[in-house]
Design a protein around this motif. Structure first.
Motif, short mmCIF file in Angstrom:
data_model
loop_
_atom_site.label_atom_id
_atom_site.label_comp_id
_atom_site.label_asym_id
_atom_site.label_seq_id
_atom_site.Cartn_x
_atom_site.Cartn_y
_atom_site.Cartn_z
N ILE A 1 0.84 -1.20 0.00
CA ILE A 1 0.00 0.00 0.00
C ILE A 1 0.87 1.25 0.00
O ILE A 1 0.54 2.26 -0.65
CB ILE A 1 -0.97 -0.02 1.20
N GLY A 2 2.02 1.19 0.70
CA GLY A 2 2.94 2.32 0.70
C GLY A 2 3.46 2.62 -0.70
O GLY A 2 3.50 3.77 -1.13
N ARG B 1 2.42 6.05 -2.85
CA ARG B 1 3.42 6.99 -3.39
C ARG B 1 3.25 7.15 -4.89
O ARG B 1 3.37 8.26 -5.43
CB ARG B 1 4.83 6.50 -3.05
N THR B 2 2.99 6.04 -5.56
CA THR B 2 2.81 6.08 -7.01
C THR B 2 1.60 6.92 -7.39
O THR B 2 1.62 7.66 -8.38
CB THR B 2 2.65 4.66 -7.57
N PHE B 3 0.53 6.81 -6.59
CA PHE B 3 -0.69 7.60 -6.84
C PHE B 3 -0.52 9.06 -6.44
O PHE B 3 -0.72 9.97 -7.26
CB PHE B 3 -1.85 6.97 -6.07
N ALA B 4 -0.13 9.30 -5.19
CA ALA B 4 -0.14 10.66 -4.65
C ALA B 4 0.86 11.57 -5.35
O ALA B 4 0.62 12.78 -5.50
CB ALA B 4 0.15 10.62 -3.15
N SER B 5 1.99 11.02 -5.80
CA SER B 5 2.99 11.85 -6.46
C SER B 5 2.52 12.34 -7.83
O SER B 5 3.17 13.19 -8.44
CB SER B 5 4.31 11.07 -6.61
N GLY B 6 1.39 11.84 -8.30
CA GLY B 6 0.82 12.34 -9.55
C GLY B 6 0.41 13.79 -9.47
O GLY B 6 0.24 14.46 -10.51
N ALA C 1 -2.41 -3.80 -9.50
CA ALA C 1 -2.79 -2.75 -8.56
C ALA C 1 -1.84 -1.56 -8.65
O ALA C 1 -2.26 -0.40 -8.61
CB ALA C 1 -2.84 -3.30 -7.14
N ILE C 2 -0.54 -1.83 -8.76
CA ILE C 2 0.44 -0.75 -8.88
C ILE C 2 0.21 0.03 -10.17
O ILE C 2 0.28 1.27 -10.19
CB ILE C 2 1.88 -1.31 -8.83
N ALA C 3 -0.09 -0.68 -11.26
CA ALA C 3 -0.36 0.01 -12.52
C ALA C 3 -1.60 0.89 -12.41
O ALA C 3 -1.62 2.03 -12.90
CB ALA C 3 -0.54 -1.01 -13.65
N ILE C 4 -2.64 0.40 -11.74
CA ILE C 4 -3.86 1.20 -11.58
C ILE C 4 -3.59 2.40 -10.69
O ILE C 4 -4.11 3.50 -10.92
CB ILE C 4 -5.01 0.34 -11.02
N SER C 5 -2.75 2.22 -9.65
CA SER C 5 -2.36 3.36 -8.80
C SER C 5 -1.67 4.43 -9.64
O SER C 5 -1.93 5.62 -9.49
CB SER C 5 -1.42 2.89 -7.69
N ILE D 1 -6.66 -0.93 -3.10
CA ILE D 1 -6.42 -1.42 -1.74
C ILE D 1 -6.95 -2.84 -1.58
O ILE D 1 -6.29 -3.70 -0.99
CB ILE D 1 -7.08 -0.47 -0.71
N VAL D 2 -8.14 -3.10 -2.11
CA VAL D 2 -8.69 -4.46 -2.04
C VAL D 2 -7.79 -5.44 -2.78
O VAL D 2 -7.50 -6.54 -2.28
CB VAL D 2 -10.11 -4.49 -2.62
N MET D 3 -7.31 -5.06 -3.96
CA MET D 3 -6.43 -5.94 -4.72
C MET D 3 -5.13 -6.20 -3.97
O MET D 3 -4.59 -7.33 -3.99
CB MET D 3 -6.13 -5.32 -6.09
#
Length: 340
Positions: free
Chosen positions: A176-177, A181-186, A234-238, A276-278
């Motif tokens: 999740i961390g 980071r991958t999402f929020a840094s967008g 999940a990382i790609a979707i983030s 998160i579920v994934m």
């Protein structure tokens, strides 16, 4: 777009909404779970159409009619909220995969940014093994070698049940961390999400290439093949959610950057909920299945392939044909301008 074209194109939708509102306004009127979920989705689009009608100065008759439906729909929507578990189940079964399909352009870009650098780094390290040290320090490379050395392999469960539970918690926190980071840094105009996607791809390729050179392919790939389907997707979707934030700031259209970001974040946050579920599922598989060595490699590859098929099939097909999924051009027009 002229008013006549607007009404011809979208009137069927608000007629359906009006019928649902009339049903909900009856004392005994009830809509089933899927119908209620579709009403919420259609109501959001009705609000969008009402805003467009006002912005384009269509006739007061049309604007007032849509405004009346918005008010009546709002009363019914918030008077008849679904129970949390029903909302959650509906979102996971249908809402999330539909949202992924709606945002597929961002999904494809994020997937490319994750996998293409990883594949190139994998091939480069097969050709030039020392390149691994440009991505990971020597001590970390040694840790990877120790983790996947076949000499350290234990038949059966590699850890006791208490350790598995602890690792389950660790994997959830770590994954999740990484995804957050991958999402929020967008928010940094998409640059942050691009960086983390490419970096994670390079790291993935470097580890895979180095362990392949070391001859540890069986222990490594049989470990990652199970949970990789959920975790990597999940990382790609983030990353896609982060790219959406960044693009909303780079190309806000007719909106202010603040309003554009606000609209994009509503969709991006929903993508993160599904992520998160994934990741919880991935952590469970990694803790309780991936480390178990009782099965033959071909059996683990078979299960891993089956899990990849589940993830792909879920995102591609789940939620199709339900009443909440209707395709109209205005759905994806987030800038507030007309397409037509």
């Amino acid at each position: 777009m002229k008013q006549g074209q607007f009404e011809q194109l979208y009137q069927p939708l608000w007629q359906v909404i009006e019928l649902q509102i009339i049903e909900l306004e009856k004392p005994e009127g009830k809509l089933k779970g899927e119908e209620l979920a579709s009403f919420a989705s259609r109501y959001r689009r009705l609000c969008h159409f009402h805003a467009l009608a006002k912005d384009r100065h269509y006739s007061s008759h049309l604007v007032d009619k849509l405004g009346d439906l918005v008010v009546r729909g709002h009363q019914q929507l918030y008077r008849r909220k679904q129970p949390f578990m029903q909302q959650f189940t509906s979102f996971i079964v249908a809402g999330f995969p539909r949202l992924v399909r709606e945002q597929q352009s961002y999904i494809w870009w994020a997937t490319a940014l994750l996998y293409i650098p990883g594949l190139l780094m994998f091939l480069a390290i097969l050709w030039q093994p020392d390149l691994v040290y440009t991505i990971s320090p020597p001590e970390q490379v040694s840790q990877y070698e120790s983790m996947y050395d076949p000499q350290n392999r234990v038949l059966g469960s590699a850890r006791d049940s208490e350790t598995n539970v602890q690792m389950f918690g660790f994997y959830i926190s770590n994954n999740i961390g990484v995804s957050f980071r991958t999402f929020a840094s967008g928010i940094l105009f998409g640059v942050g999400s691009i960086f983390f996607l490419v970096f994670n791809g390079l790291l993935m390729g470097a580890v895979a290439g180095h362990l392949t050179n070391a001859g540890f392919t069986e222990t490594f790939f049989t470990f990652v093949v199970g949970h990789g389907s959920f975790e990597l997707t999940a990382i790609a979707i983030s990353g896609a959610a982060g790219l959406k934030l960044g693009y909303s700031l780079l190309a806000p259209g007719n909106l202010t950057r603040k309003e554009s970001l606000k609209r994009a974040s509503k969709i991006a946050i929903q993508l993160v909920y599904g992520v998160i579920v994934m990741l919880v599922i991935a952590a469970f598989i990694e803790a309780f299945w991936s480390s178990n060595n009782i099965l033959d490699p071909w059996q683990k590859y078979l299960v891993g392939g089956f899990l990849w098929a589940i993830v792909i099939g879920y995102l591609v097909f789940s939620g199709r044909g339900l009443r909440g999924e209707t395709a109209t051009p205005a759905t994806k027009d987030e800038s507030g301008s007309a397409r037509g």
